[in-house]
Design an enzyme around this catalytic site. Structure first.
Site, mmCIF file in Angstrom:
data_model
loop_
_atom_site.group_PDB
_atom_site.id
_atom_site.type_symbol
_atom_site.label_atom_id
_atom_site.label_comp_id
_atom_site.label_asym_id
_atom_site.label_seq_id
_atom_site.Cartn_x
_atom_site.Cartn_y
_atom_site.Cartn_z
ATOM 1 N N LYS A 1 28.915 -2.941 -6.467
ATOM 2 C CA LYS A 1 28.723 -3.767 -7.662
ATOM 3 C C LYS A 1 29.972 -4.608 -7.861
ATOM 4 O O LYS A 1 31.075 -4.081 -8.002
ATOM 5 C CB LYS A 1 28.455 -2.892 -8.885
ATOM 6 C CG LYS A 1 28.218 -3.680 -10.169
ATOM 7 C CD LYS A 1 27.925 -2.742 -11.321
ATOM 8 C CE LYS A 1 27.705 -3.487 -12.615
ATOM 9 N NZ LYS A 1 27.411 -2.570 -13.747
ATOM 10 N N ARG B 1 24.563 -8.730 -20.715
ATOM 11 C CA ARG B 1 25.420 -8.174 -21.767
ATOM 12 C C ARG B 1 24.928 -8.585 -23.142
ATOM 13 O O ARG B 1 25.049 -7.828 -24.102
ATOM 14 C CB ARG B 1 26.868 -8.595 -21.520
ATOM 15 C CG ARG B 1 27.455 -7.920 -20.277
ATOM 16 C CD ARG B 1 28.811 -8.460 -19.892
ATOM 17 N NE ARG B 1 29.262 -7.845 -18.630
ATOM 18 C CZ ARG B 1 30.232 -8.319 -17.869
ATOM 19 N NH1 ARG B 1 30.881 -9.418 -18.233
ATOM 20 N NH2 ARG B 1 30.564 -7.707 -16.749
ATOM 21 N N LYS C 1 36.178 -6.489 -16.219
ATOM 22 C CA LYS C 1 35.862 -5.235 -15.525
ATOM 23 C C LYS C 1 36.407 -5.227 -14.100
ATOM 24 O O LYS C 1 35.916 -4.490 -13.245
ATOM 25 C CB LYS C 1 34.350 -5.013 -15.542
ATOM 26 C CG LYS C 1 33.776 -4.945 -16.957
ATOM 27 C CD LYS C 1 32.310 -4.536 -16.984
ATOM 28 C CE LYS C 1 31.805 -4.430 -18.408
ATOM 29 N NZ LYS C 1 30.417 -3.913 -18.507
ATOM 30 N N LYS D 1 24.812 -5.395 -6.018
ATOM 31 C CA LYS D 1 24.668 -6.148 -7.270
ATOM 32 C C LYS D 1 25.859 -7.079 -7.439
ATOM 33 O O LYS D 1 26.992 -6.613 -7.302
ATOM 34 C CB LYS D 1 24.573 -5.176 -8.445
ATOM 35 C CG LYS D 1 24.333 -5.841 -9.799
ATOM 36 C CD LYS D 1 24.231 -4.811 -10.908
ATOM 37 C CE LYS D 1 24.016 -5.504 -12.254
ATOM 38 N NZ LYS D 1 24.007 -4.552 -13.379
ATOM 39 N N SER E 1 20.691 -10.879 -14.368
ATOM 40 C CA SER E 1 20.279 -11.740 -15.474
ATOM 41 C C SER E 1 20.679 -13.195 -15.267
ATOM 42 O O SER E 1 19.919 -14.111 -15.608
ATOM 43 C CB SER E 1 20.878 -11.209 -16.776
ATOM 44 O OG SER E 1 22.306 -11.156 -16.690
ATOM 45 N N TYR F 1 13.650 -9.161 -13.184
ATOM 46 C CA TYR F 1 12.954 -9.444 -14.430
ATOM 47 C C TYR F 1 11.664 -10.224 -14.185
ATOM 48 O O TYR F 1 10.821 -10.321 -15.073
ATOM 49 C CB TYR F 1 13.881 -10.219 -15.377
ATOM 50 C CG TYR F 1 15.180 -9.483 -15.619
ATOM 51 C CD1 TYR F 1 15.230 -8.401 -16.501
ATOM 52 C CD2 TYR F 1 16.344 -9.826 -14.946
ATOM 53 C CE1 TYR F 1 16.405 -7.699 -16.706
ATOM 54 C CE2 TYR F 1 17.534 -9.136 -15.141
ATOM 55 C CZ TYR F 1 17.561 -8.068 -16.019
ATOM 56 O OH TYR F 1 18.725 -7.361 -16.207
#
Length: 336
Positions: free
Chosen positions: A203, A213, A226, A257, A283, A322
């Site tokens: 990731k 988020r 992060k 990811k 997303s 999605y």
């Protein structure tokens, strides 16, 4: 006959095999199936409630009762797995993230409700602290530092609560060191040896996560970035080492990811390890396609399907997307 020894033109005319839909279908090298799709679903509080997500047009948060309905719709469409992500009330977000392992949190309530109503669909859950963290991070923050081992201890408690609620697949997405081994050991000790782990093994610290988020309510809470635990986007070899580590620690499946910007890594993971390999079409990827289609700049359906085909071509066994319900409808209708 190898490519080097293939006859030249006009004996070889590759366009012959592209001439009709039937011929193209006969020689197609990969297939996209509804079985390849996992649908991420956002869960919120309330009854018969939905909430729009502005940065993800067409995606909504659903209350638990409507999440159960969505699971039934997914199963009817041939989708075999969904992945739950909670939108946690801000009053429940704390520095110790204790809501993450509350048996009555949104994710666990939704899991039990779905299993009672739609028992055959596989439920995947997210194992990361950011929806419950007052600081918006995937691990516990102390004095400006994400502390690894205490975060792993919290993640184990979270994973166990999800497994006990009935989750079929745990998805540790936090990128803490050693969390797969710790979760696997806890599952074995509790007699939950059949619960599977799909590790977010590679990731990356990506700019493509922003709309997600927003969807889980972590954007405003996040302090800093992060980059101390998610991978550097330029580090493919490190990603492969992380995959190898997670497999050794007990991951049944692995994930890369984001998805499309990292197709090279998807291919390398599948080629090197030969394990069930997944990607998350995140997303930001979804939002870009939706926005371009909404402005009339691209054909949304064709771009969606081409993007999903790319994962199969790269060697992925499946993809979290999605677009899953829409793609399932098109596939079942005989998309060409």
């Amino acid at each position: 006959m190898t490519a080097k020894s293939a006859p030249g033109f006009p004996a070889s005319r590759p366009r012959r095999l592209r001439r009709t839909p039937a011929l193209r279908a006969l020689v197609r090298e990969d297939r996209l199936s509804v079985d390849d799709l996992i649908w991420p679903v956002f869960v919120c509080d309330g009854d018969n409630a939905t909430q729009e997500i502005a940065s993800m047009p067409g995606v909504i948060r659903r209350s638990v009762d409507l999440t159960v309905e969505a699971a039934a719709e997914a199963q009817a469409a041939g989708i075999r797995a969904i992945c739950l992500f909670p939108y946690t009330d801000g009053t429940l977000k704390t520095d110790d993230c204790a809501e993450a392992w509350n048996p009555e949190n949104l994710s666990n309530r939704a899991t039990r409700a779905i299993k009672a109503a739609v028992p055959d669909i596989a439920i995947m859950t997210d194992v990361a602290l950011d929806p419950y963290n007052a600081q918006g991070h995937d691990g516990i923050l102390r004095d400006g530092v994400i502390v690894n081992d205490d975060s792993v201890a919290a993640l184990v408690k979270m994973a166990m609560a999800q497994a006990e609620a009935g989750a079929d697949i745990l998805g540790p997405s936090d990128m803490m060191d050693g969390r797969i081994g710790a979760i696997r050991s806890a599952l074995e000790d509790a007699g939950l040896c059949d619960v599977t782990i799909m590790s977010y093994a590679a990731k990356y610290a990506s700019a493509f996560y922003g709309p997600f988020r927003d969807a889980v309510g972590a954007s405003g809470a996040l302090k800093g970035d992060k980059k101390t635990y998610q991978l550097d986007p330029l580090n493919a070899d490190e990603g492969l080492r992380c995959v190898a580590r997670d497999i050794a620690e007990g991951a049944d499946m692995v994930m890369v990811k984001p998805g499309m910007p990292y197709l090279d890594l998807c291919a390398k993971v599948k080629d090197r390890f030969g394990v069930p390999t997944f990607a998350y079409q995140v997303s930001g990827e979804y939002a870009m396609i939706r926005a371009a289609a909404g402005n009339g700049w691209i054909d949304g359906e064709k771009a969606m399907m081409e993007s999903l085909m790319a994962f199969r071509r790269a060697g992925c066994d499946g993809v979290l997307t999605y677009f899953a319900p829409e793609a399932a409808r098109l596939i079942r209708a005989g998309w060409e």
